[in-house]
Design a protein around this motif. Structure first.
Motif, PDB file in Angstrom:
ATOM      1  N   SER A 354      58.714   3.042  22.666  1.00 20.42           N
ATOM      2  CA  SER A 354      58.066   4.240  23.203  1.00 20.42           C
ATOM      3  C   SER A 354      58.209   5.411  22.244  1.00 20.42           C
ATOM      4  O   SER A 354      57.258   6.161  22.003  1.00 20.42           O
ATOM      5  CB  SER A 354      58.675   4.606  24.565  1.00 20.42           C
ATOM      6  OG  SER A 354      58.418   3.605  25.515  1.00 20.42           O
ATOM      7  N   TRP A 355      59.389   5.572  21.676  1.00 20.39           N
ATOM      8  CA  TRP A 355      59.641   6.647  20.704  1.00 20.39           C
ATOM      9  C   TRP A 355      58.773   6.461  19.460  1.00 20.39           C
ATOM     10  O   TRP A 355      58.169   7.407  18.956  1.00 20.39           O
ATOM     11  CB  TRP A 355      61.115   6.664  20.341  1.00 20.39           C
ATOM     12  CG  TRP A 355      61.503   7.597  19.231  1.00 20.39           C
ATOM     13  CD1 TRP A 355      61.909   7.256  17.976  1.00 20.39           C
ATOM     14  CD2 TRP A 355      61.544   9.038  19.273  1.00 20.39           C
ATOM     15  NE1 TRP A 355      62.211   8.376  17.236  1.00 20.39           N
ATOM     16  CE2 TRP A 355      61.988   9.485  18.005  1.00 20.39           C
ATOM     17  CE3 TRP A 355      61.238   9.981  20.250  1.00 20.39           C
ATOM     18  CZ2 TRP A 355      62.143  10.845  17.697  1.00 20.39           C
ATOM     19  CZ3 TRP A 355      61.388  11.331  19.940  1.00 20.39           C
ATOM     20  CH2 TRP A 355      61.834  11.745  18.691  1.00 20.39           C
ATOM     21  N   ASP A 356      58.705   5.239  18.966  1.00 18.24           N
ATOM     22  CA  ASP A 356      57.896   4.959  17.775  1.00 18.24           C
ATOM     23  C   ASP A 356      56.418   5.243  18.039  1.00 18.24           C
ATOM     24  O   ASP A 356      55.703   5.725  17.153  1.00 18.24           O
ATOM     25  CB  ASP A 356      58.081   3.509  17.329  1.00 18.24           C
ATOM     26  CG  ASP A 356      59.479   3.229  16.784  1.00 18.24           C
ATOM     27  OD1 ASP A 356      60.182   4.201  16.431  1.00 18.24           O
ATOM     28  OD2 ASP A 356      59.861   2.046  16.727  1.00 18.24           O
ATOM     29  N   LEU A 357      55.953   4.941  19.256  1.00 14.27           N
ATOM     30  CA  LEU A 357      54.554   5.189  19.591  1.00 14.27           C
ATOM     31  C   LEU A 357      54.261   6.683  19.649  1.00 14.27           C
ATOM     32  O   LEU A 357      53.323   7.164  19.016  1.00 14.27           O
ATOM     33  CB  LEU A 357      54.203   4.533  20.928  1.00 14.27           C
ATOM     34  CG  LEU A 357      52.805   4.857  21.478  1.00 14.27           C
ATOM     35  CD1 LEU A 357      51.721   4.310  20.559  1.00 14.27           C
ATOM     36  CD2 LEU A 357      52.640   4.315  22.894  1.00 14.27           C
ATOM     37  N   LEU A 358      55.073   7.424  20.418  1.00 14.78           N
ATOM     38  CA  LEU A 358      54.786   8.847  20.627  1.00 14.78           C
ATOM     39  C   LEU A 358      55.144   9.671  19.395  1.00 14.78           C
ATOM     40  O   LEU A 358      54.288  10.353  18.826  1.00 14.78           O
ATOM     41  CB  LEU A 358      55.528   9.361  21.859  1.00 14.78           C
ATOM     42  CG  LEU A 358      54.790   9.307  23.202  1.00 14.78           C
ATOM     43  CD1 LEU A 358      53.613  10.264  23.197  1.00 14.78           C
ATOM     44  CD2 LEU A 358      54.339   7.908  23.555  1.00 14.78           C
ATOM     45  N   ASP A 359      56.389   9.656  18.995  1.00 12.43           N
ATOM     46  CA  ASP A 359      56.805  10.503  17.883  1.00 12.43           C
ATOM     47  C   ASP A 359      56.292   9.979  16.545  1.00 12.43           C
ATOM     48  O   ASP A 359      55.859  10.752  15.690  1.00 12.43           O
ATOM     49  CB  ASP A 359      58.333  10.609  17.836  1.00 12.43           C
ATOM     50  CG  ASP A 359      58.814  11.542  16.745  1.00 12.43           C
ATOM     51  OD1 ASP A 359      58.882  12.759  16.984  1.00 12.43           O
ATOM     52  OD2 ASP A 359      59.102  11.055  15.628  1.00 12.43           O
ATOM     53  N   GLY A 360      56.348   8.657  16.379  1.00 10.93           N
ATOM     54  CA  GLY A 360      55.996   8.085  15.081  1.00 10.93           C
ATOM     55  C   GLY A 360      54.512   7.953  14.830  1.00 10.93           C
ATOM     56  O   GLY A 360      54.078   7.860  13.678  1.00 10.93           O
TER      57      GLY A 360
END
Length: 408
Positions: A354-360
């Motif tokens: 989820s972090w990689d999708l949104l922030d990354g």
């Protein structure tokens, strides 16, 4: 988790009933609003040097911790003292002006020790001790505590006035007034309740009101999973613009989150200068009192004037803190908050994706990159104004607030 506040429920009900507000008309923003150094200087003075701003989520500050913070142009230090109270100080020893804590990561420490002469402070900012006290005859340690800035912790966010007037006694009154308003976990007052008391200097009352919204969605109890600071080559308002309209979502985010918003309907209102909006799939909405189910169909987003965005996704929250460094450069610190610390590899992998999708991807490669490309285009002089359609009326309202504050 508490029930929705009245404002949140109203937006969700409008989406469910198909009674969202009138679409508006075509409007414009002059290109110079994004590229003029003089305009940026006026915004710096009237907004970022004068208004309360979000600095971090409460979850960043564990009990007995301190976090250095330089993004506001001054060396700041966030602490949570032994009583659980959050403070924001200037990160400066009161002896010779030395920076107390280096870096940018949280440190666990019951005491703050100056690296130069070992003057030692408690996490509430009071001076505890100094070497060779006899060499400072008559010095009152009570007068040499760290300089504290007015701040409020409300609904899982810490707000600060980063550049209060330097007027001694007025500073202390402002800090005390703000301290009495702290509501780390709050319940919405009934309509007949008295408004929060005013304080000397800037008023944190809107932060208190929004704190009820954030508490209703569980923000004060979330765990900080990740944080990252992005250096974006764009004006701070271009970054805000992306979160004030839904027109771009199916196009810019077609390869990421766009499909989740294919049939989304948007409604919004304001809390003081702050913007509250909701986008939802009306056909899938059920009981508004079933918050977990509602969160799967409605995304609440808050644009906190002048410097933050909070996005409530179905099972986590992103907080973005904008820190302008010039008319064409903005630091954006992104925080991801989740329900509880992951205890298994499967859970960590879920949140990491989820972090990689949104922030990354969504933020860094899509929203922030679009802002940078917009900055380049506006700086070229190719257009003299930005044209906004009826799905972008939130942008014009935001710029109206900016312009009213700087006297335009």
């Amino acid at each position: 988790m508490n029930a929705l506040t009245l404002g949140q429920r109203t937006l969700a009900q409008e989406i469910a009933n198909g009674t969202v507000r009138a679409p508006g008309r075509i409007t414009h923003v002059v290109a110079s609003a994004y590229i003029s150094p003089d305009r940026y200087a006026a915004e710096r003075a009237a907004l970022f040097d004068a208004l309360p701003q979000v600095i971090a989520p409460s979850a960043l500050l564990a009990p007995g911790s301190a976090v250095p913070h330089d993004g506001f142009g001054r060396p700041l230090l966030l602490t949570r003292d032994a009583d659980g109270i959050a403070h924001v100080f200037l990160n400066v020893c009161q002896h010779r002006g030395t920076r107390l804590v280096e870096g940018a990561e949280p440190v666990c420490a019951k005491l703050l020790v100056c690296p130069y002469h070992a003057w030692t402070y408690r996490l509430d900012g009071s001076l505890k001790a100094m070497p060779r006290p006899e060499t400072f005859p008559g010095l009152d340690k009570g007068e040499f505590g760290l300089r504290e800035l007015p701040s409020v912790e409300a609904g899982g966010l810490i707000w600060v006035l980063p550049n209060p007037p330097r007027n001694g006694e007025g500073d202390r009154e402002a800090v005390e007034g703000a301290r009495h308003m702290n509501v780390g976990s709050c319940v919405e007052p009934p309509p007949s309740a008295s408004p929060p008391p005013p304080r000397s200097g800037e008023d944190f009352a809107d932060a208190l009101t929004l704190g009820h919204d954030f508490a209703a969605l569980g923000l004060p109890h979330l765990h900080l999973f990740a944080r990252r600071t992005h250096d974006v080559a764009a004006n701070w308002k271009l970054i805000h613009d992306a979160f004030l309209e839904s027109y771009h979502v199916l196009r810019l985010h077609s390869g990421s989150i766009g499909p989740f918003f294919k049939d989304g309907v948007t409604s919004g209102d304001t809390v003081g200068p702050h913007r509250r909006s909701a986008v939802g799939r009306a056909a899938e909405m059920g009981d508004l009192d079933d918050l977990p189910a509602l969160r799967r169909t409605v995304t609440f987003t808050y644009t906190l004037f002048p410097n933050a965005v909070v996005i409530f996704s179905p099972d986590y929250v992103n907080l973005m803190v904008l820190m302008p460094q010039g008319e064409g450069r903005t630091l954006v610190e992104d925080f991801m908050l989740i329900p509880e610390p992951p205890t298994t590899d499967k859970a960590r992998d879920h949140w990491q994706r989820s972090w990689d999708l949104l922030d990354g991807q969504v933020f860094s490669q899509e929203d922030f990159r679009a802002a940078e490309l917009g900055q380049q285009g506006l700086a070229s002089g190719a257009i003299t104004q930005v044209t906004l359609g009826t799905l972008e009326t939130g942008i014009r309202a935001f710029h109206d607030e900016v312009e009213s504050r700087i006297g335009l």
